[in-house]
Scaffold this active site. Sequence first.
Site: not given
Ligand code: 3PG
Length: 213
Positions: A45, A49, A73, A133
């Site tokens: 994924e 960001r 995101t 999710k």
């Molecule tokens: C996401 O967008 O799924 C999370 O920010 C991932 O979370 P993590 O950085 O705590 O693994």
Amino acid sequence: MSEYNDKLSKVIEGVGVVPVIAINDARKAVPLAKALLAGGIPCIEVTFRTAAAEDAIKAIHKEVPEMYLGAGTVISIAQAEKAIAAGARFIVSPGLDENIVRWCLERDIAVFPGTCTPTEVQKAVSLGLSVLKFFPSEAAGGVNMIKNICGPFPQVRFMTTGGISMANIAQYQACKHVVAVGGSWMAKSDAIDAEKWDEITAKCKEAVSAMKR
Ligand code: 3PG
């Protein structure tokens, strides 16, 4: 469900781990994807960001076509359009946006909206989804919260992300409502910047082995 989406869900559930990537330099995308594959993870994924996300998706789509490639995101339809045009085949959002979900479903694109309350889960179910999710997992109560939410929604299963690491992965492995865990711990942005491919591969192997069922 399309044949591709059926395969995708089998891959995600079979591996049990989806690396969530924030990549700063699209030139690192192909070696990164190969490092994940070498670690036994054929899915990724790539999150919107960073400014490099779209080019990273394009590069993986072109050079590593065996990768099940998603965009994360995604918080607008414009981003979803960009992601799909670049080669992504599934969409992940931090929250539940009905318009994005509908846009994806109309095009038979797998979509995983973020949920962490019964209200959000109920909304997602009413839109026709059953794999969601769960985010931000640890902060929202982790496995305990998931088990409680699945009381009234036994048909729902989760791809959980947010605060998951090798320190707590075993709880998720043991939870029947969890299809897969996602997270950034296997391939942090600084490890990608520093091209620590062997380290990333090793972390992927460790995660896959911890999620074996
Ligand atoms: C996401 O967008 O799924 C999370 O920010 C991932 O979370 P993590 O950085 O705590 O693994």
